[in-house]
Design a protein around this motif. Structure first.
Motif, short mmCIF file in Angstrom:
data_model
loop_
_atom_site.label_atom_id
_atom_site.label_comp_id
_atom_site.label_asym_id
_atom_site.label_seq_id
_atom_site.Cartn_x
_atom_site.Cartn_y
_atom_site.Cartn_z
N LYS A 48 0.84 -1.20 0.00
CA LYS A 48 0.00 0.00 0.00
C LYS A 48 0.87 1.25 0.00
O LYS A 48 0.39 2.35 -0.23
N ILE A 49 2.16 1.06 0.23
CA ILE A 49 3.14 2.15 0.17
C ILE A 49 3.89 2.01 -1.14
O ILE A 49 4.54 0.99 -1.41
N LEU A 50 3.78 3.04 -1.96
CA LEU A 50 4.34 3.00 -3.31
C LEU A 50 5.82 2.63 -3.32
O LEU A 50 6.25 1.82 -4.14
N SER A 51 6.61 3.16 -2.43
CA SER A 51 8.05 2.90 -2.46
C SER A 51 8.35 1.42 -2.24
O SER A 51 9.30 0.88 -2.82
N ASN A 52 7.56 0.74 -1.42
CA ASN A 52 7.75 -0.70 -1.21
C ASN A 52 7.44 -1.49 -2.48
O ASN A 52 8.17 -2.41 -2.85
N PHE A 53 6.33 -1.13 -3.11
CA PHE A 53 5.96 -1.78 -4.36
C PHE A 53 7.03 -1.50 -5.42
O PHE A 53 7.45 -2.40 -6.14
N HIS A 54 7.47 -0.26 -5.48
CA HIS A 54 8.51 0.14 -6.43
C HIS A 54 9.78 -0.68 -6.24
O HIS A 54 10.37 -1.19 -7.21
N ASN A 55 10.21 -0.86 -5.01
CA ASN A 55 11.43 -1.63 -4.72
C ASN A 55 11.29 -3.08 -5.17
O ASN A 55 12.22 -3.66 -5.73
N TRP A 56 10.12 -3.67 -4.92
CA TRP A 56 9.88 -5.04 -5.35
C TRP A 56 9.89 -5.13 -6.88
O TRP A 56 10.52 -6.01 -7.46
N MET A 57 9.19 -4.20 -7.50
CA MET A 57 9.05 -4.24 -8.95
C MET A 57 10.40 -4.05 -9.65
O MET A 57 10.65 -4.68 -10.68
N GLU A 58 11.26 -3.25 -9.10
CA GLU A 58 12.58 -3.03 -9.68
C GLU A 58 13.41 -4.30 -9.71
O GLU A 58 14.37 -4.41 -10.48
N GLN A 59 13.06 -5.28 -8.90
CA GLN A 59 13.78 -6.56 -8.87
C GLN A 59 13.18 -7.59 -9.84
O GLN A 59 13.67 -8.71 -9.91
N GLN A 60 12.12 -7.20 -10.54
CA GLN A 60 11.41 -8.11 -11.43
C GLN A 60 11.70 -7.77 -12.89
O GLN A 60 12.05 -6.65 -13.22
N ASP A 61 11.47 -8.74 -13.75
CA ASP A 61 11.46 -8.50 -15.19
C ASP A 61 10.01 -8.18 -15.53
O ASP A 61 9.16 -9.07 -15.59
N TYR A 62 9.69 -6.92 -15.71
CA TYR A 62 8.29 -6.52 -15.87
C TYR A 62 7.97 -5.82 -17.18
O TYR A 62 6.81 -5.58 -17.48
N ASN A 63 8.97 -5.49 -17.98
CA ASN A 63 8.70 -4.74 -19.21
C ASN A 63 7.75 -5.49 -20.13
O ASN A 63 8.03 -6.62 -20.52
N GLY A 64 6.64 -4.85 -20.46
CA GLY A 64 5.66 -5.42 -21.37
C GLY A 64 4.82 -6.54 -20.77
O GLY A 64 4.12 -7.23 -21.50
N LEU A 65 4.89 -6.73 -19.46
CA LEU A 65 4.17 -7.81 -18.81
C LEU A 65 3.09 -7.27 -17.88
O LEU A 65 3.07 -6.09 -17.56
N VAL A 66 2.18 -8.15 -17.46
CA VAL A 66 1.11 -7.76 -16.55
C VAL A 66 1.31 -8.45 -15.20
O VAL A 66 1.85 -9.55 -15.12
N LEU A 67 0.86 -7.77 -14.16
CA LEU A 67 0.96 -8.29 -12.80
C LEU A 67 -0.16 -9.30 -12.56
O LEU A 67 -1.32 -8.99 -12.77
N ASP A 68 0.20 -10.49 -12.10
CA ASP A 68 -0.79 -11.54 -11.86
C ASP A 68 -0.66 -12.03 -10.42
O ASP A 68 0.43 -12.28 -9.94
N LYS A 69 -1.81 -12.16 -9.75
CA LYS A 69 -1.83 -12.61 -8.36
C LYS A 69 -2.33 -14.05 -8.21
O LYS A 69 -2.37 -14.57 -7.13
N ASP A 70 -2.70 -14.70 -9.30
CA ASP A 70 -3.34 -16.02 -9.23
C ASP A 70 -2.44 -17.20 -9.61
O ASP A 70 -2.78 -18.33 -9.31
N LEU A 71 -1.34 -16.95 -10.27
CA LEU A 71 -0.51 -18.07 -10.72
C LEU A 71 0.17 -18.81 -9.58
O LEU A 71 0.27 -20.02 -9.60
#
Length: 158
Positions: free
Chosen positions: A32-55
């Motif tokens: 819920k805190i943008l900086s925490n989400f940002h830090n996690w996302m920076e560690q992911q390969d996310y370019n051109g991809l969608v966030l999925d919570k069900d896999l």
């Protein structure tokens, strides 16, 4: 801006524009805190991809570092289970002909594949499941991320 948009979209799905498929879906306190989400996302390969919570978990309805993964949108859509007009997944009733038509959209080609017409809904559904499994194997062979490929294949097993 891109990361902010992903974060905002996730929050809106859960708390603002809640569709029935997102009822009871939440976001972990950490994200819920943008900086925490940002830090996690920076560690992911996310370019051109969608966030999925069900896999990673079909029972947990929470966006969190432990439950989320990035996936190509076309593959994510391929995995969604939908019924059509009261028929089993992948099957449509042709009322004019009194037959059941099986079809699947191939995420690799983007084209809908017609799998035939059947007098029995179960036979049509079997044709759909058989082809969908074959496509799933093809999809997984194209994924560079082997963990993601395993998650996609596991999702298909139903």
């Amino acid at each position: 801006k891109y990361i902010y948009d992903k974060w905002r979209s996730m929050l809106r799905r859960c708390y603002v524009n809640v569709k029935s498929c997102y009822e009871k879906v939440t976001v972990c306190e950490e994200w819920k805190i943008l900086s925490n989400f940002h830090n996690w996302m920076e560690q992911q390969d996310y370019n051109g991809l969608v966030l999925d919570k069900d896999l990673k978990s079909t029972t947990t309805k929470i966006y969190s570092p432990d439950t989320c993964v990035f996936i190509p949108d076309n593959i994510n859509s391929f995995l969604i289970r939908r019924r059509s007009g009261g028929c089993k997944q992948g099957v449509y009733l042709n009322k004019d002909k009194g037959t059941f038509q099986a079809q699947v959209t191939n995420p690799l080609s983007g084209k809908t594949e017609y799998l035939g017409r059947y007098l029995d809904e179960d036979l049509a559904h079997t044709a759909y499941i058989t082809r969908k499994y074959e496509i799933c194997e093809e999809v997984c062979s194209t994924l560079k991320d082997k963990e993601l490929a395993e998650l996609v294949m596991k999702e298909f097993e139903y």
